[in-house]
Design an enzyme around this catalytic site. Structure first.
Site, PDB file in Angstrom:
ATOM      1  N   TYR A 187     -19.072  21.831  -7.612  1.00 35.01           N
ATOM      2  CA  TYR A 187     -18.842  23.063  -8.241  1.00 35.01           C
ATOM      3  C   TYR A 187     -18.611  23.193  -9.151  1.00 35.01           C
ATOM      4  CZ  TYR A 187     -17.408  22.528  -2.882  1.00 35.01           C
ATOM      5  OH  TYR A 187     -17.453  23.357  -1.905  1.00 35.01           O
TER       6      TYR A 187
ATOM      7  N   ARG B 295     -18.728  19.557   2.793  1.00 34.07           N
ATOM      8  CA  ARG B 295     -20.070  19.809   2.815  1.00 34.07           C
ATOM      9  C   ARG B 295     -20.613  18.914   2.975  1.00 34.07           C
ATOM     10  NH1 ARG B 295     -19.020  25.144  -0.735  1.00 34.07           N
ATOM     11  NH2 ARG B 295     -19.629  26.422   0.557  1.00 34.07           N
TER      12      ARG B 295
ATOM     13  N   GLN C 186     -22.460  20.270   8.743  1.00 31.25           N
ATOM     14  CA  GLN C 186     -22.750  21.965   7.674  1.00 31.25           C
ATOM     15  C   GLN C 186     -22.672  22.746   9.618  1.00 31.25           C
ATOM     16  OE1 GLN C 186     -26.912  20.537   7.400  1.00 31.25           O
ATOM     17  NE2 GLN C 186     -25.962  20.355   4.854  1.00 31.25           N
TER      18      GLN C 186
ATOM     19  N   SER D 214     -19.484  28.493   3.629  1.00 35.46           N
ATOM     20  CA  SER D 214     -20.839  28.556   3.278  1.00 35.46           C
ATOM     21  C   SER D 214     -21.339  29.974   4.179  1.00 35.46           C
ATOM     22  CB  SER D 214     -21.688  27.316   3.495  1.00 35.46           C
ATOM     23  OG  SER D 214     -21.335  26.654   2.702  1.00 35.46           O
TER      24      SER D 214
ATOM     25  N   ASP E 186     -19.210  24.586   8.140  1.00 36.12           N
ATOM     26  CA  ASP E 186     -19.088  25.341   6.752  1.00 36.12           C
ATOM     27  C   ASP E 186     -19.295  26.598   6.977  1.00 36.12           C
ATOM     28  OD1 ASP E 186     -18.884  25.380   4.217  1.00 36.12           O
ATOM     29  OD2 ASP E 186     -20.852  24.615   4.180  1.00 36.12           O
TER      30      ASP E 186
HETATM   31  P1  NAD Z   1     -18.056  28.450  -5.310  1.00 35.93           P
HETATM   32  O1  NAD Z   1     -17.514  29.442  -3.980  1.00 35.93           O
HETATM   33  O2  NAD Z   1     -16.409  27.269  -5.181  1.00 35.93           O
HETATM   34  O3  NAD Z   1     -17.907  29.277  -6.653  1.00 35.93           O
HETATM   35  C1  NAD Z   1     -19.063  30.994  -6.458  1.00 35.93           C
HETATM   36  C2  NAD Z   1     -19.877  30.690  -7.771  1.00 35.93           C
HETATM   37  O4  NAD Z   1     -18.751  30.545  -9.087  1.00 35.93           O
HETATM   38  C3  NAD Z   1     -19.591  29.133  -7.959  1.00 35.93           C
HETATM   39  O5  NAD Z   1     -21.567  28.286  -8.088  1.00 35.93           O
HETATM   40  C4  NAD Z   1     -19.536  28.235  -9.656  1.00 35.93           C
HETATM   41  O6  NAD Z   1     -19.791  27.613 -10.518  1.00 35.93           O
HETATM   42  C5  NAD Z   1     -18.869  29.666  -9.903  1.00 35.93           C
HETATM   43  N1  NAD Z   1     -18.742  29.895 -11.303  1.00 35.93           N
HETATM   44  C6  NAD Z   1     -17.169  29.644 -11.128  1.00 35.93           C
HETATM   45  N2  NAD Z   1     -16.754  29.420 -12.562  1.00 35.93           N
HETATM   46  C7  NAD Z   1     -17.710  31.133 -13.342  1.00 35.93           C
HETATM   47  C8  NAD Z   1     -17.965  31.377 -14.228  1.00 35.93           C
HETATM   48  N3  NAD Z   1     -17.179  31.130 -15.106  1.00 35.93           N
HETATM   49  N4  NAD Z   1     -18.897  32.189 -14.826  1.00 35.93           N
HETATM   50  C9  NAD Z   1     -19.603  32.738 -14.158  1.00 35.93           C
HETATM   51  N5  NAD Z   1     -19.969  31.657 -12.415  1.00 35.93           N
HETATM   52  C10 NAD Z   1     -18.687  30.868 -12.495  1.00 35.93           C
HETATM   53  O7  NAD Z   1     -19.380  27.803  -4.536  1.00 35.93           O
HETATM   54  P2  NAD Z   1     -19.558  27.848  -3.680  1.00 35.93           P
HETATM   55  O8  NAD Z   1     -20.598  28.900  -3.426  1.00 35.93           O
HETATM   56  O9  NAD Z   1     -18.749  27.298  -2.190  1.00 35.93           O
HETATM   57  O10 NAD Z   1     -21.268  27.040  -4.118  1.00 35.93           O
HETATM   58  C11 NAD Z   1     -20.707  25.623  -4.703  1.00 35.93           C
HETATM   59  C12 NAD Z   1     -21.709  24.958  -4.642  1.00 35.93           C
HETATM   60  O11 NAD Z   1     -22.077  23.670  -3.537  1.00 35.93           O
HETATM   61  C13 NAD Z   1     -23.582  25.419  -5.238  1.00 35.93           C
HETATM   62  O12 NAD Z   1     -23.765  24.913  -5.579  1.00 35.93           O
HETATM   63  C14 NAD Z   1     -23.492  25.536  -3.077  1.00 35.93           C
HETATM   64  O13 NAD Z   1     -25.203  25.350  -3.325  1.00 35.93           O
HETATM   65  C15 NAD Z   1     -23.460  23.968  -2.841  1.00 35.93           C
HETATM   66  N6  NAD Z   1     -22.841  23.858  -1.722  1.00 35.93           N
HETATM   67  C16 NAD Z   1     -24.110  23.081  -1.056  1.00 35.93           C
HETATM   68  C17 NAD Z   1     -23.784  22.567   0.817  1.00 35.93           C
HETATM   69  C18 NAD Z   1     -24.718  22.223   1.100  1.00 35.93           C
HETATM   70  O14 NAD Z   1     -25.071  20.706   0.492  1.00 35.93           O
HETATM   71  N7  NAD Z   1     -24.716  21.475   2.166  1.00 35.93           N
HETATM   72  C19 NAD Z   1     -22.998  23.805   1.075  1.00 35.93           C
HETATM   73  C20 NAD Z   1     -22.687  24.586   0.335  1.00 35.93           C
HETATM   74  C21 NAD Z   1     -22.320  24.862  -1.323  1.00 35.93           C
END
Ligand code: NAD
Length: 385
Positions: free
Chosen positions: A230, A122, A127, A133, A130
């Site tokens: 994560y 990511r 991007q 996302s 991705d």
């Molecule tokens: P994910 O699908 O792995 O998880 C979804 C959400 O569940 C996460 O926010 C995680 O912290 C939360 N979670 C896990 N256990 C939990 C619990 N016990 N209670 C409550 N919440 C819980 O996550 P995602 O949507 O793929 O995103 C992960 C991170 O990556 C985020 O910070 C996102 O902003 C970031 N991200 C960055 C980019 C980029 O910079 N290009 C792109 C995509 C995602």
């Protein structure tokens, strides 16, 4: 001789998505590739064969898989599908590799080279590819739409001559990509929204969307994010404290939407039957993690179950409930039009984003590492330092 790319019709479940769009066919053709699309591959995504054909694809049949150097799929191929590919072919798809070691090993023994789209780093340069996302974003939106459909009351506060109906209370658990989009969508519908996450970075993002952040903010919470951004699995002690706080909060909610995932592990169970029992009659819950074991006790994958009087929505493939060719999403960020490219009533460029509060900030995408940043009423992408 040009390499042959084959885009089959998806066969698993009722997968409505397709791995290419007319736009990506055009790009592949401009790279000198021969593109064959299986007849009817795009129909469930509302893309007739003729649209692919117009941009240079040949419409073929499943038998054409045998000549393909590259197979583009939405889902990992089944054993039957793989048997139709030639040894040495490249397969690009979402592979769902965790916990499916045998299926991945079968691909290796069939002599295939597999690219798992969900393992794409990511990073800035990747991007536009991705899929986690783009699909999570759609799923977060659709989760709210599904909940609103089952919820038999209004989402916004309704003021009538005879009195006022209060706004629905929506609680989003897990504020990653899907959760933030769910918050933004529920806010747009007029709900009063709160959210929780174990990553401290989520707190500011939730607040920026106008939602209330609910979490046990102890020392463990402050260190709960991995270097990759994560969630880490939380200790039993933290989970118990979080469960107590959540139990108290859930009892006052109308709709709960769970999106919590930890990469490579089963989804954490966050909502118990007792918590559901404490909710008001007519309440609704959506478990977006149902395919990975589920966040909600009693959620049934693939159906809407009545659990302790709460209708728990466990739809599979929620992103697929919105009909797009996956290929058109993959190339979107780079192709965003500039400010002058407005079209239609709202336009599609920066001016349209300003007016509608929606869409990606293309410059932010291009500039650097983008992290999601959602403004009230919409989704916007901003660079992190
Ligand atoms: P994910 O699908 O792995 O998880 C979804 C959400 O569940 C996460 O926010 C995680 O912290 C939360 N979670 C896990 N256990 C939990 C619990 N016990 N209670 C409550 N919440 C819980 O996550 P995602 O949507 O793929 O995103 C992960 C991170 O990556 C985020 O910070 C996102 O902003 C970031 N991200 C960055 C980019 C980029 O910079 N290009 C792109 C995509 C995602």
């Amino acid at each position: 001789m040009a390499s042959i790319v084959f885009v089959p019709r998806e066969t698993v479940g009722e997968e409505p998505r397709v791995a290419a769009s007319p736009e990506t066919v055009k790009k592949m053709k401009s790279l000198g590739l021969d593109v064959i699309v299986e007849a009817g591959a795009g129909l469930l995504s509302r893309i007739p064969d003729g649209e692919f054909e117009k941009l240079g694809a040949r419409i073929g049949s499943l038998a054409d898989a045998a000549s393909a150097d590259i197979v583009l799929k939405v889902r990992r191929p089944t054993g039957d599908e793989m048997r139709g590919y030639k040894s040495g072919a490249i397969v690009i798809a979402t592979m769902d590799p965790y916990g499916n070691d045998a299926a991945i090993a079968d691909m290796a023994s069939a002599g295939l080279t597999a690219f798992a789209m969900e393992l794409m780093p990511r990073i800035t340069r990747a991007q536009s590819m991705d899929v986690l996302s783009s699909q999570a974003n759609l799923a977060g939106y659709q989760a709210v739409i599904d909940a609103a459909e089952v919820f038999d009351r209004a989402m916004p506060m309704m003021m009538t001559a005879a009195g006022t109906v209060p706004a629905a209370k929506v609680f989003v658990m897990g504020a990653g990509v899907a959760g933030l989009q769910a918050i933004a969508t529920a806010r747009r519908l007029g709900a009063v929204v709160s959210a929780t996450d174990v990553r401290p970075a989520a707190k500011e993002q939730v607040a920026s969307l106008g939602a209330k952040f609910i979490a046990v903010e102890d020392e463990e919470f402050k260190a709960a994010e991995t270097a990759a951004g994560y969630a880490k699995p939380m200790s039993a002690e933290y989970q118990a404290k979080q469960a107590a706080l959540v139990a108290e909060h859930i009892a006052k909610q109308d709709i709960v939407i769970t999106t919590a995932l930890i990469p490579g592990r089963p989804a954490p169970q966050l909502v118990t039957r007792d918590m559901l029992k404490s909710m008001k009659p007519g309440s609704v819950a959506v478990d977006l993690a149902v395919e990975r074991g589920g966040n909600i006790e009693g959620a049934v994958a693939g159906s809407v179950a009545d659990v302790e009087g709460v209708r728990v929505i466990g739809h599979l493939n929620v992103a697929g409930r919105i009909r797009f060719g996956i290929g058109s999403l993959r190339q979107e960020p780079r192709d965003l039009p500039g400010d002058d490219d407005l079209e239609g009533d709202e336009g599609t460029g920066a001016e349209a984003r300003r007016r509608t509060g929606q869409g990606h900030d293309a410059d932010a995408w291009r500039r650097g590492r983008a992290s999601e940043f959602y403004r009230e009423g919409g989704l916007r992408w901003q660079t992190t330092a």
